[in-house]
Design a protein around this motif. Structure first.
Motif, PDB file in Angstrom:
ATOM      1  N   PHE A   1      28.772  36.023  43.760  1.00 21.68           N
ATOM      2  CA  PHE A   1      29.268  36.092  41.978  1.00 21.68           C
ATOM      3  C   PHE A   1      30.209  37.202  41.923  1.00 21.68           C
ATOM      4  CE2 PHE A   1      25.298  33.317  40.562  1.00 21.68           C
ATOM      5  CZ  PHE A   1      25.688  32.216  40.581  1.00 21.68           C
ATOM      6  N   GLY A   2      29.720  37.946  42.646  1.00 18.46           N
ATOM      7  CA  GLY A   2      30.670  39.175  42.015  1.00 18.46           C
ATOM      8  C   GLY A   2      32.681  38.448  42.990  1.00 18.46           C
ATOM      9  N   ILE A   3      32.530  38.610  44.155  1.00 20.55           N
ATOM     10  CA  ILE A   3      33.658  37.491  45.092  1.00 20.55           C
ATOM     11  C   ILE A   3      34.378  36.705  43.932  1.00 20.55           C
ATOM     12  CG2 ILE A   3      34.849  36.180  46.426  1.00 20.55           C
ATOM     13  CD1 ILE A   3      31.994  37.183  48.764  1.00 20.55           C
ATOM     14  N   ILE A   4      33.444  35.981  42.539  1.00 17.63           N
ATOM     15  CA  ILE A   4      33.947  34.761  42.214  1.00 17.63           C
ATOM     16  C   ILE A   4      33.961  35.012  40.556  1.00 17.63           C
ATOM     17  CG2 ILE A   4      33.143  32.798  40.198  1.00 17.63           C
ATOM     18  CD1 ILE A   4      31.308  32.129  42.671  1.00 17.63           C
ATOM     19  N   ILE A   5      34.407  35.998  40.057  1.00 18.56           N
ATOM     20  CA  ILE A   5      34.536  37.876  39.266  1.00 18.56           C
ATOM     21  C   ILE A   5      35.948  37.335  39.415  1.00 18.56           C
ATOM     22  CG2 ILE A   5      34.142  39.771  38.283  1.00 18.56           C
ATOM     23  CD1 ILE A   5      31.108  38.722  38.067  1.00 18.56           C
ATOM     24  N   VAL A   6      35.844  38.686  40.785  1.00 20.06           N
ATOM     25  CA  VAL A   6      37.458  39.420  41.095  1.00 20.06           C
ATOM     26  C   VAL A   6      38.397  37.977  41.265  1.00 20.06           C
ATOM     27  CG1 VAL A   6      38.135  40.689  43.020  1.00 20.06           C
ATOM     28  CG2 VAL A   6      36.203  41.519  42.082  1.00 20.06           C
ATOM     29  N   LEU A   7      37.741  36.993  42.235  1.00 16.52           N
ATOM     30  CA  LEU A   7      38.940  35.863  42.383  1.00 16.52           C
ATOM     31  C   LEU A   7      39.495  35.775  40.996  1.00 16.52           C
ATOM     32  CD1 LEU A   7      37.968  34.729  45.875  1.00 16.52           C
ATOM     33  CD2 LEU A   7      39.131  36.199  45.537  1.00 16.52           C
ATOM     34  N   SER A   8      38.849  35.049  40.187  1.00 14.96           N
ATOM     35  CA  SER A   8      38.771  34.748  38.971  1.00 14.96           C
ATOM     36  C   SER A   8      40.079  35.386  38.149  1.00 14.96           C
ATOM     37  CB  SER A   8      37.718  34.210  37.750  1.00 14.96           C
ATOM     38  OG  SER A   8      36.978  33.194  38.710  1.00 14.96           O
ATOM     39  N   PHE A   9      39.439  36.608  38.536  1.00 12.30           N
ATOM     40  CA  PHE A   9      40.572  37.797  37.498  1.00 12.30           C
ATOM     41  C   PHE A   9      42.429  37.460  38.083  1.00 12.30           C
ATOM     42  CE2 PHE A   9      36.996  39.352  35.061  1.00 12.30           C
ATOM     43  CZ  PHE A   9      37.643  39.806  33.964  1.00 12.30           C
ATOM     44  N   ILE A  10      41.612  37.146  39.712  1.00 16.63           N
ATOM     45  CA  ILE A  10      42.746  37.386  40.551  1.00 16.63           C
ATOM     46  C   ILE A  10      43.737  36.127  40.380  1.00 16.63           C
ATOM     47  CG2 ILE A  10      43.951  37.208  42.601  1.00 16.63           C
ATOM     48  CD1 ILE A  10      41.958  39.080  43.436  1.00 16.63           C
ATOM     49  N   PHE A  11      43.250  34.959  40.359  1.00 16.01           N
ATOM     50  CA  PHE A  11      43.774  34.027  39.726  1.00 16.01           C
ATOM     51  C   PHE A  11      44.267  33.560  38.589  1.00 16.01           C
ATOM     52  CE2 PHE A  11      42.345  32.402  44.107  1.00 16.01           C
ATOM     53  CZ  PHE A  11      42.718  31.352  43.771  1.00 16.01           C
ATOM     54  N   ALA A  12      43.459  34.263  37.554  1.00 11.29           N
ATOM     55  CA  ALA A  12      44.285  33.815  36.173  1.00 11.29           C
ATOM     56  C   ALA A  12      45.980  34.946  35.854  1.00 11.29           C
ATOM     57  CB  ALA A  12      43.041  34.716  35.196  1.00 11.29           C
ATOM     58  N   LEU A  13      45.481  35.764  36.454  1.00 12.34           N
ATOM     59  CA  LEU A  13      46.362  37.410  36.463  1.00 12.34           C
ATOM     60  C   LEU A  13      47.545  36.784  36.846  1.00 12.34           C
ATOM     61  CD1 LEU A  13      44.216  40.204  35.289  1.00 12.34           C
ATOM     62  CD2 LEU A  13      45.305  38.264  33.426  1.00 12.34           C
ATOM     63  N   ALA A  14      47.322  36.652  38.690  1.00 12.35           N
ATOM     64  CA  ALA A  14      48.175  36.690  39.428  1.00 12.35           C
ATOM     65  C   ALA A  14      49.148  34.962  39.622  1.00 12.35           C
ATOM     66  CB  ALA A  14      47.799  37.150  40.537  1.00 12.35           C
ATOM     67  N   LEU A  15      47.836  34.105  40.006  1.00 12.74           N
ATOM     68  CA  LEU A  15      48.437  32.841  39.498  1.00 12.74           C
ATOM     69  C   LEU A  15      47.875  32.066  38.528  1.00 12.74           C
ATOM     70  CD1 LEU A  15      46.995  33.032  43.021  1.00 12.74           C
ATOM     71  CD2 LEU A  15      49.606  32.736  43.517  1.00 12.74           C
ATOM     72  N   PRO A  16      48.422  31.862  37.687  1.00 12.56           N
ATOM     73  CA  PRO A  16      48.198  31.357  36.185  1.00 12.56           C
ATOM     74  C   PRO A  16      48.300  30.116  36.304  1.00 12.56           C
ATOM     75  CG  PRO A  16      50.513  32.575  36.322  1.00 12.56           C
ATOM     76  CD  PRO A  16      49.570  32.861  37.349  1.00 12.56           C
ATOM     77  N   LYS A  17      49.382  29.030  37.219  1.00 12.04           N
ATOM     78  CA  LYS A  17      48.719  27.497  37.594  1.00 12.04           C
ATOM     79  C   LYS A  17      47.728  27.438  37.958  1.00 12.04           C
ATOM     80  CE  LYS A  17      50.777  23.951  40.636  1.00 12.04           C
ATOM     81  NZ  LYS A  17      51.625  24.065  41.161  1.00 12.04           N
ATOM     82  N   TYR A  18      47.254  28.402  38.630  1.00 11.32           N
ATOM     83  CA  TYR A  18      45.877  27.964  39.131  1.00 11.32           C
ATOM     84  C   TYR A  18      44.718  28.148  37.987  1.00 11.32           C
ATOM     85  CZ  TYR A  18      47.908  26.629  43.581  1.00 11.32           C
ATOM     86  OH  TYR A  18      49.040  26.464  44.944  1.00 11.32           O
ATOM     87  N   GLY A  19      44.470  29.052  37.411  1.00 14.34           N
ATOM     88  CA  GLY A  19      43.174  30.525  36.711  1.00 14.34           C
ATOM     89  C   GLY A  19      44.229  29.827  35.568  1.00 14.34           C
ATOM     90  N   ILE A  20      44.981  29.638  34.829  1.00 10.66           N
ATOM     91  CA  ILE A  20      44.493  29.160  33.758  1.00 10.66           C
ATOM     92  C   ILE A  20      44.609  27.796  33.405  1.00 10.66           C
ATOM     93  CG2 ILE A  20      45.724  29.507  31.478  1.00 10.66           C
ATOM     94  CD1 ILE A  20      44.646  32.346  32.217  1.00 10.66           C
ATOM     95  N   GLN A  21      43.419  26.928  32.432  1.00 12.53           N
ATOM     96  CA  GLN A  21      44.145  25.530  31.887  1.00 12.53           C
ATOM     97  C   GLN A  21      44.854  25.145  30.663  1.00 12.53           C
ATOM     98  OE1 GLN A  21      40.326  23.533  32.577  1.00 12.53           O
ATOM     99  NE2 GLN A  21      40.824  21.752  31.571  1.00 12.53           N
ATOM    100  N   SER A  22      45.904  24.877  30.530  1.00  7.34           N
ATOM    101  CA  SER A  22      46.558  24.885  29.299  1.00  7.34           C
ATOM    102  C   SER A  22      47.417  23.897  29.280  1.00  7.34           C
ATOM    103  CB  SER A  22      48.516  25.153  29.957  1.00  7.34           C
ATOM    104  OG  SER A  22      48.700  24.645  31.021  1.00  7.34           O
ATOM    105  N   ASP A  23      46.376  22.470  29.357  1.00 15.26           N
ATOM    106  CA  ASP A  23      46.445  20.891  28.977  1.00 15.26           C
ATOM    107  C   ASP A  23      44.993  21.473  27.960  1.00 15.26           C
ATOM    108  OD1 ASP A  23      44.713  21.378  30.904  1.00 15.26           O
ATOM    109  OD2 ASP A  23      44.377  19.065  31.306  1.00 15.26           O
ATOM    110  N   LEU A  24      44.401  21.898  27.026  1.00 13.95           N
ATOM    111  CA  LEU A  24      44.028  21.227  26.216  1.00 13.95           C
ATOM    112  C   LEU A  24      44.235  22.083  24.684  1.00 13.95           C
ATOM    113  CD1 LEU A  24      40.717  22.268  28.565  1.00 13.95           C
ATOM    114  CD2 LEU A  24      41.211  20.707  27.964  1.00 13.95           C
TER     115      LEU A  24
END
Length: 431
Positions: free
Chosen positions: A134-157
């Protein structure tokens, strides 16, 4: 060399837990597709990854076959074994035998990983491996959302919400509930080194849960955290525990009646409609189909086959195209009927009660884990469909929890007669 092999095995375990959690692979392979986007992508890499995990798991179980067999035989979890066997033999009456065959294979494969997890590692080791996962999931989730918003942010809601390394915000929300439980228990455990890291993991899990905007997951976590402290009461002396539990039961009953009468107002205040996002309109249709084959269902995975299967009735009358009933209990009834649901609950409640007995005789926060996870499954399955889902971290941890409490219970039963015999011998000697 031996240490290197141990680290390699632990690395495999963490990697497998990451894949079973549903993180990263599907999101990347789909190119960060939104919920309503129909995107075709090559999922062969995912299938290969799971096949490799099955093969390595089986190899590791064979290498330690005595310990694995000891857990299987000594735990005597007949209801769990019967449920898995029912899923396999449901290919006989399945409405889609090829899907049932595939799903049964993956269910057995992921259940074997649960067996490996509990037979290879102590409860403390399991927690550390889950913390790494879960530590890896947390770190990667922040990276995906901040650096790769296409992947880490859901914008169709309607508004952008975080989904981290998962394909949907509810996926992130659900995993952060389990992550919060793991870090809460580790942070609460006495004598634990670097407790600030675990409290940090708990805080970040909570933050991601809020950023995901998953109301149901937030509600589930609130109940689980309250349950964690309520379970502590079970360890108190009886003269204090019993009045406290009676008082809590009275308060809970009062809250239940209040919520029943004010459910609509409460749901509207948190931005939810009274149909629970269409669930209450869907459930009567699902129940109609359950009563057409009430006892053994449509076969494991045999119902939801789009317009070509029995699910066409649901799609036609619901006005939308769900791929699951948004309830783990209804999903189990569709797959394996009331027989499957009955086997699950018989095994669940027996393990749950044995978890209470185990916890009563222990002072460790880690020993609350089986009860915590089973409580989460019980609550989450009211509105989510991943109760008996193959290749699911939730199911794997449930299998491991059941084996853990069964083993502890059987050891206690077998140990107590020996203690009485020794005590009798001592008395005889003194005479």
């Amino acid at each position: 060399m031996r240490k290197l092999l141990i680290y390699a095995e632990q690395g495999f375990t963490v990697a497998a837990l990451l894949i079973y959690s549903g993180a990263i692979l599907t999101l990347v392979l789909s190119g960060g597709a939104g919920q309503d986007e129909l995107v075709e992508y090559d999922s062969s890499l995912t299938r290969i990854a799971f096949f490799v995990i099955y093969a390595i798991t089986l190899l590791l179980l064979v290498l330690r076959w005595k310990k694995a067999l000891y857990v299987l035989v000594f735990s005597k979890d007949i209801f769990l074994y019967s449920l898995l066997m029912l899923a396999v033999v449901s290919i006989i009456w399945s409405f889609e035998p090829s899907t049932t065959l595939k799903n049964s294979f993956t269910l057995i494969g992921s259940s074997l990983f649960g067996l490996y997890f509990v037979s290879r590692y102590s409860l403390k080791q399991q927690f550390y491996l889950l913390a790494w996962t879960f530590g890896i999931i947390i770190v990667l989730s922040f990276i995906f959302a901040l650096a790769l918003p296409k992947y880490g942010i859901q914008s169709d809601l309607g508004k952008p919400l975080w989904r981290g390394v998962f394909t949907h915000k509810n996926g992130l929300g659900g995993r952060m509930v389990t992550s919060s439980i793991v870090f809460l228990i580790l942070g609460y455990q006495r004598g634990q080194r670097h407790r600030w890291l675990f409290w940090g993991g708990f805080s970040l899990s909570m933050l991601l849960l809020l950023l995901a905007g998953s109301t149901s997951s937030l509600f589930n976590l609130l109940i689980i955290v309250l349950a964690f402290f309520a379970f502590q009461i079970w360890r108190w002396p009886y003269q204090v525990m019993v009045p406290t539990l009676i008082m809590m039961a009275t308060i809970s009953q009062t809250l239940y009646f209040w919520l029943s009468n004010n459910a609509g107002v409460l749901l509207n205040s948190i931005g939810k409609d009274a149909t629970l996002t269409g669930r209450t309109d869907l459930w009567p249709l699902v129940i109609d189909m359950i009563w057409k084959h009430p006892w053994i269902g449509y076969g494991y995975g045999g119902f939801w086959q789009g317009w070509d299967g029995e699910s066409a009735y649901i799609w036609l009358n619901a006005g939308w195209t769900p791929n699951h009933p948004h309830s783990g209990y209804l999903a189990l009834c569709l797959d394996l009927g009331l027989l499957g649901l009955g086997l699950f609950f018989l095994g669940f409640w027996r393990s749950y009660l044995q978890g209470f007995i185990w916890m009563r005789g222990s002072n460790s926060a880690l020993d609350i884990w089986p009860l915590m996870h089973m409580t989460y499954i019980f609550i989450a399955s009211l509105t989510e469909s991943n109760l008996l889902e193959s290749n699911s971290l939730t199911w794997i941890l449930y299998v491991a929890a059941c084996f853990s409490v069964r083993m502890k219970h059987e050891k206690k039963i077998n140990h107590e007669p020996n203690k009485r015999s020794i005590h009798s011998i001592d008395i005889a000697k003194s005479l």
